[in-house]
Design a protein around this motif. Structure first.
Motif, PDB file in Angstrom:
ATOM      1  N   ASP A 261      -5.243  12.523  -5.856  1.00 13.52           N
ATOM      2  CA  ASP A 261      -5.804  11.265  -5.412  1.00 13.52           C
ATOM      3  C   ASP A 261      -5.186  11.018  -3.824  1.00 13.52           C
ATOM      4  OD1 ASP A 261      -5.416   9.342  -8.544  1.00 13.52           O
ATOM      5  OD2 ASP A 261      -7.132  10.300  -7.541  1.00 13.52           O
ATOM      6  N   PHE A 262      -4.062  11.294  -3.674  1.00 11.00           N
ATOM      7  CA  PHE A 262      -3.382  11.265  -2.326  1.00 11.00           C
ATOM      8  C   PHE A 262      -3.926  12.136  -1.458  1.00 11.00           C
ATOM      9  CE2 PHE A 262      -0.247   9.800   0.650  1.00 11.00           C
ATOM     10  CZ  PHE A 262      -0.039  10.768   1.317  1.00 11.00           C
TER      11      PHE A 262
ATOM     12  N   ARG B  16      -7.021  12.887  -1.317  1.00 10.66           N
ATOM     13  CA  ARG B  16      -8.542  12.259  -1.070  1.00 10.66           C
ATOM     14  C   ARG B  16      -8.419  11.156  -0.323  1.00 10.66           C
ATOM     15  NH1 ARG B  16     -10.770   9.345  -5.530  1.00 10.66           N
ATOM     16  NH2 ARG B  16      -9.420  10.873  -6.839  1.00 10.66           N
ATOM     17  N   GLU B  17      -7.231  10.227  -0.402  1.00 11.57           N
ATOM     18  CA  GLU B  17      -7.016   9.175   0.315  1.00 11.57           C
ATOM     19  C   GLU B  17      -6.853   9.633   2.056  1.00 11.57           C
ATOM     20  OE1 GLU B  17      -6.241   5.603  -0.136  1.00 11.57           O
ATOM     21  OE2 GLU B  17      -7.656   5.853  -1.666  1.00 11.57           O
TER      22      GLU B  17
ATOM     23  N   GLU C 252       0.825  -1.362   0.062  1.00 11.95           N
ATOM     24  CA  GLU C 252       0.130   0.084  -0.037  1.00 11.95           C
ATOM     25  C   GLU C 252       0.887   1.201  -0.032  1.00 11.95           C
ATOM     26  OE1 GLU C 252      -3.464  -1.812   2.733  1.00 11.95           O
ATOM     27  OE2 GLU C 252      -2.935   0.258   2.831  1.00 11.95           O
TER      28      GLU C 252
ATOM     29  N   ASN D 164       2.013   2.164  -3.434  1.00  6.56           N
ATOM     30  CA  ASN D 164       0.884   2.523  -4.248  1.00  6.56           C
ATOM     31  C   ASN D 164       0.753   3.810  -3.929  1.00  6.56           C
ATOM     32  OD1 ASN D 164      -1.171   1.812  -5.717  1.00  6.56           O
ATOM     33  ND2 ASN D 164      -2.292   0.650  -4.371  1.00  6.56           N
ATOM     34  N   ARG D 165       0.588   4.232  -2.589  1.00  8.05           N
ATOM     35  CA  ARG D 165       0.203   5.658  -2.309  1.00  8.05           C
ATOM     36  C   ARG D 165       1.351   6.678  -2.554  1.00  8.05           C
ATOM     37  NH1 ARG D 165      -2.734   3.432   2.456  1.00  8.05           N
ATOM     38  NH2 ARG D 165      -4.953   3.171   1.640  1.00  8.05           N
ATOM     39  N   LYS D 166       2.534   6.187  -2.651  1.00  7.10           N
ATOM     40  CA  LYS D 166       3.756   7.026  -2.919  1.00  7.10           C
ATOM     41  C   LYS D 166       3.548   7.425  -4.425  1.00  7.10           C
ATOM     42  CE  LYS D 166       8.648   7.337  -3.112  1.00  7.10           C
ATOM     43  NZ  LYS D 166       9.155   8.109  -2.420  1.00  7.10           N
ATOM     44  N   SER D 167       3.219   6.599  -5.185  1.00  8.83           N
ATOM     45  CA  SER D 167       3.422   6.924  -6.561  1.00  8.83           C
ATOM     46  C   SER D 167       2.099   7.532  -7.076  1.00  8.83           C
ATOM     47  CB  SER D 167       3.535   5.632  -7.397  1.00  8.83           C
ATOM     48  OG  SER D 167       2.875   4.361  -7.013  1.00  8.83           O
ATOM     49  N   MET D 168       0.897   7.387  -6.350  1.00  5.23           N
ATOM     50  CA  MET D 168      -0.347   7.862  -6.841  1.00  5.23           C
ATOM     51  C   MET D 168      -0.130   9.310  -7.266  1.00  5.23           C
ATOM     52  SD  MET D 168      -3.231   7.600  -3.634  1.00  5.23           S
ATOM     53  CE  MET D 168      -3.335   5.842  -3.823  1.00  5.23           C
ATOM     54  N   SER D 169      -1.223  10.096  -7.681  1.00  4.94           N
ATOM     55  CA  SER D 169      -1.028  11.537  -7.892  1.00  4.94           C
ATOM     56  C   SER D 169      -1.515  12.266  -6.653  1.00  4.94           C
ATOM     57  CB  SER D 169      -2.320  11.953  -8.945  1.00  4.94           C
ATOM     58  OG  SER D 169      -3.519  11.792  -8.505  1.00  4.94           O
ATOM     59  N   ASP D 170      -1.044  13.633  -6.638  1.00  8.32           N
ATOM     60  CA  ASP D 170      -1.306  14.479  -5.362  1.00  8.32           C
ATOM     61  C   ASP D 170      -2.705  14.302  -5.005  1.00  8.32           C
ATOM     62  OD1 ASP D 170       1.377  16.889  -5.789  1.00  8.32           O
ATOM     63  OD2 ASP D 170       1.316  14.669  -5.336  1.00  8.32           O
TER      64      ASP D 170
END
Lengths: 497, 303
Positions: A308-309, A311-312, A297, A300-306
């Motif tokens: 999206d991050f 929102r997470e 995870e 995953n979260r490191k590479s997602m867009s800003d």
């Protein structure tokens, strides 16, 4: 000044005497005896040219510099000649902190006890010149929505629970404090390659000192080697000290985020199956996130867009994974009022909705987490402090505070030793430091590890137990006060002080 | 007055000794030279340490000597283990910091030095009588003092020299030291007086060396039932901290006796303290309890 000139005078005398010896032996017929003597004389001459320091601190990070500062400020130890071995360019003076930069994601929560230690050595005033954020409230809850706990500094009659400061600010403050102290210290911007603790032959004048070899081939001698070089400590490895510990199957993502309102509260939410989400104020409208989760995870979260991050992040902090706890405010007819003599201020606090994060303000950094504890903190001429001695889970912000506690305790022990003329590298003296810090560190580590394990399982009865724990901590004021005092560093052991 | 009388009596005895043995003059000169260059850990010795002087052959003609041959043999047998912190001298190592704390506070007050300084005894001359392996002498030197260690067992001096490499130790009994004419500012006789043949005479010899106003520190074990139970039965036979037979209960002195003997030697005891051991923490601490181990700080009376 006088000391260095005396040493130089003695060097010259020594060199002259060695030269005299070689001249004498050279005049005779060439014999193996003469050349051996010449070799020994040369070796002695070159060995005696190596610098001799009283203390060599390997690792000039926050904890290493705290030790150097503390030694420089105490009257019994400020004459010590200290060497700091660290290749980090941040240690070269002249690099100042730019205040307009956004907060660095690497921050630490400084407990009031640590702040008091900083004030003692005169380093806190430098911290206050840079960005720092006091917080006086803390809210802890989990995804089940069954309970929450709010802590307030007023519960223990204090103004603040702690202060969040960027690591680079802490480091620079300690460096400035050391430079202002005027004590003898020398920075070696190199790495340690090897260490020799065995006493040399009787003919050497540097009999029982530790010899450190640096990455550029130079060496130096020291009476005491302090390993402050982090969890992958080279000093610990070279001294042959083993450790116990295990990896947590978790990584931590840290970053800085921005939000709409000011934040003076520390927020911590436990998520299903292990992850923990913490939001700490760092000043202005910025906060720091420490989010521990499974390694996949985290990648995953490191590479997602800003976007999206962000929102997470909001999901983890507030609107995802489970309901918000209901506010528990019993007013005067508190169920527990017959138990408590004086209710804490925060016992009647409602659940506060955490701030909404608007933007990511820094890069996302990922670190693996583990628990490690050195089996012994000291051997002859070597002692470990900070992360080199113990590595913990960041869930309660205690790691570097334990390290600072180590550094200041060691400097006190060294001062006591010097007061009675002991050799600072003696094991019996260093064991006193170990006896002082080991029980405290182990207790804290056990508690943190316990929390880590307790919140890792999503299992019905456990959830209820955890909820009960939240309720208990929220409403049982003496327990709450105890928790706050222990986490602030005021008491060395929970419950018994 | 009395000390000068003793000196006058003893000087003719020492003079033929120093004239007959050639190295003695060299020794005196070497000694003074070493006194000046003796700074702990600042500078290596410029040349290897000269061999210890042999005692004057007329040592045997002294009618009184504090040396007790049986005691000397006991200590000679375990000389190598002086610096082994886990060996037969472990109790001395463990007790050392506490003893030094008392010595430091008494002497800082006596000489008017700043106790928060790391080398408060800079410029002072101390003599450690019965220095053994130098367990007390080394820390005192680290605190700035010029320390001379005196011990009757030659092996002890060699061990001490090997360990310290930085200062001079002379062999022999106190009488030898007399002709070196170096009056110490303070004399230390730590855990020695219970091993000498005649304590009264030993104290008189100590007194003869100091000037009026000089300090003396003597530590020993009380001749009490508690001391028999702890220092002999428990320490030597039960816990085996010390080899059996190290101490002889009948040669212990009570604090009152020590004060009296010192008074007769013109030294008035100013302070006394005891050492107590906490078996739970394994640490020694200073206390008012002089029932077992105690230390006395005295000053030479002004004449």
């Amino acid at each position: 000044m006088i000391r260095t000139s005396t040493r130089q005078v003695v060097f010259h005398r020594h060199a002259w005497k060695s030269a005299k010896r070689t001249l004498c032996s050279g005049a005779e017929a060439k014999s193996p005896g003469a050349s051996i003597e010449q070799g020994t004389a040369d070796k002695q001459r070159s060995e005696s040219n190596l610098p001799v320091h009283d203390v060599a601190i390997v690792g000039g990070g926050m904890v290493g510099m705290a030790l150097a500062c503390s030694l420089a400020k105490m009257p019994l130890t400020n004459h010590l000649n200290v060497a700091i071995i660290d290749s980090n360019p941040a240690l070269q003076s002249g690099q100042s902190i730019k205040k307009e930069d956004p907060p660095d994601p690497r921050v630490s929560t400084v407990t009031p006890a640590t702040k008091a230690l900083f004030k003692d050595v005169g380093a806190w005033k430098y911290v206050e010149e840079n960005r720092h954020a006091y917080f006086d409230k803390m809210q802890v809850w989990d995804y089940t929505g069954l309970g929450y706990t709010r802590y307030h500094a007023k519960d223990v009659n204090k103004e603040v629970l702690g202060c969040v400061v960027e690591n680079k600010v802490l480091h620079k403050s300690l460096l400035s404090c050391l430079q202002d102290s005027g004590s003898q210290h020398k920075l070696y911007p190199l790495r340690l390659s090897s260490m020799n603790l065995e006493p040399a032959s009787a003919s050497s004048s540097r009999g029982s000192l530790a010899k450190l070899e640096l990455s550029d081939g130079n060496s130096l001698y020291a009476k005491l080697v302090v390993g402050a070089d982090g969890s992958k400590s080279r000093v610990k490895e070279l001294a042959g000290i083993s450790s116990t510990g295990w990896k947590y199957s978790q990584n931590a993502i840290i970053c800085t985020v921005e939000h709409m309102e000011e934040n003076r509260c520390a927020w911590q939410r436990f998520l299903p199956n292990g992850p923990k989400f913490a939001l700490l104020p760092v000043g202005d409208k910025f906060s720091n996130i420490v989010w521990t989760m499974d390694p996949e995870e985290s990648l995953n979260r490191k590479s997602m867009s800003d976007v999206d991050f962000v929102r997470e992040v909001n999901r983890a902090l507030d609107n995802g994974y489970g309901p918000r706890p209901k506010s528990q405010s019993f007013g005067g007819a508190s169920v527990f009022s017959w138990l408590t003599t004086k209710t804490a201020v925060s016992a009647n606090d409602c659940f506060e909705i955490p701030p909404k994060i608007t933007k990511l303000a820094s890069e996302r950094m990922v670190f693996p987490l583990s628990l490690k504890h050195a089996n012994s903190y000291a051997t002859k001429r070597v002692v470990l402090i900070g992360d080199a001695a113990h590595t913990v889970h960041p869930l309660a912000g205690q790691g570097v505070n334990m390290g600072f506690g180590d550094a200041f305790s060691l400097s006190n022990v060294l001062a006591e030793g010097i007061a009675v003329g002991s050799d600072i590298g003696e094991v019996s003296l260093l064991r006193r430091y170990e006896l002082d810090r080991k029980p405290v560190n182990l207790t804290m580590m056990a508690i943190l590890d316990g929390f880590q394990k307790a919140y890792s399982a999503d299992f019905g009865p456990f959830n209820v137990l955890r909820a009960a724990a939240f309720q208990g901590a929220q409403h049982l004021s003496p327990l709450k006060r105890n928790i706050i005092s222990y986490a602030s560093g005021e008491h060395r052991f929970p419950l018994f002080s | 007055m009395m000390s000068k009388h003793i000196l006058a009596r003893l000087r003719p005895l020492t003079r033929p000794a120093c004239r007959s043995s050639q190295p003695a003059n060299y020794t005196t000169h070497e000694f003074h030279h070493k006194l000046q260059s003796r700074r702990y850990s600042d500078s290596p010795l410029p040349s290897p340490a000269a061999p210890a002087p042999t005692p004057p052959p007329s040592a045997k003609i002294y009618s009184k000597s504090s040396l007790n041959e049986a005691e000397l043999k006991k200590f000679a047998a375990i000389s190598e283990t002086w610096w082994d912190a886990e060996g037969p001298f472990k109790p001395l190592h463990v007790m050392n910091p506490t003893r030094l704390a008392f010595i430091r506070s008494m002497l800082c007050r006596h000489f008017g030095k700043d106790p928060s300084c790391s080398r408060p005894f800079e410029g002072l001359k101390f003599v450690d009588v019965g220095c053994g392996g130098g367990i007390l002498s080394e820390p005192l030197a680290r605190m700035g003092a010029h320390v001379t260690g005196v011990d009757a067992v030659e092996k002890n001096i060699k061990i001490a020299q090997l360990h310290a490499k930085n200062w001079w130790k002379s062999r022999g009994n106190l009488m030898l030291y007399l002709h070196l004419r170096c009056t110490p500012d303070c004399l230390h006789a730590i855990q020695v007086i219970e091993h000498v043949a005649d304590p009264a005479d030993f104290c008189k010899s100590l007194s003869a060396l100091t000037e009026s106003g000089g300090a003396t520190l003597i530590s020993t074990i009380n001749r009490s039932m508690r001391a028999y139970a702890t220092a002999i039965v428990v320490a030597e036979y039960v816990l085996r901290w010390l080899p059996a037979g190290t101490h002889d209960w009948s040669s212990f002195l009570t604090p009152e006796e020590l004060v009296l003997i010192l008074q007769r030697a013109s030294i008035s005891v100013q302070e006394m303290a005891g050492f107590v051991y906490n078996p739970l923490t394994g640490r020694w601490s200073l206390s008012d309890d002089i029932g077992v181990n105690f230390i006395a700080y005295g000053t030479k009376n002004h004449e």
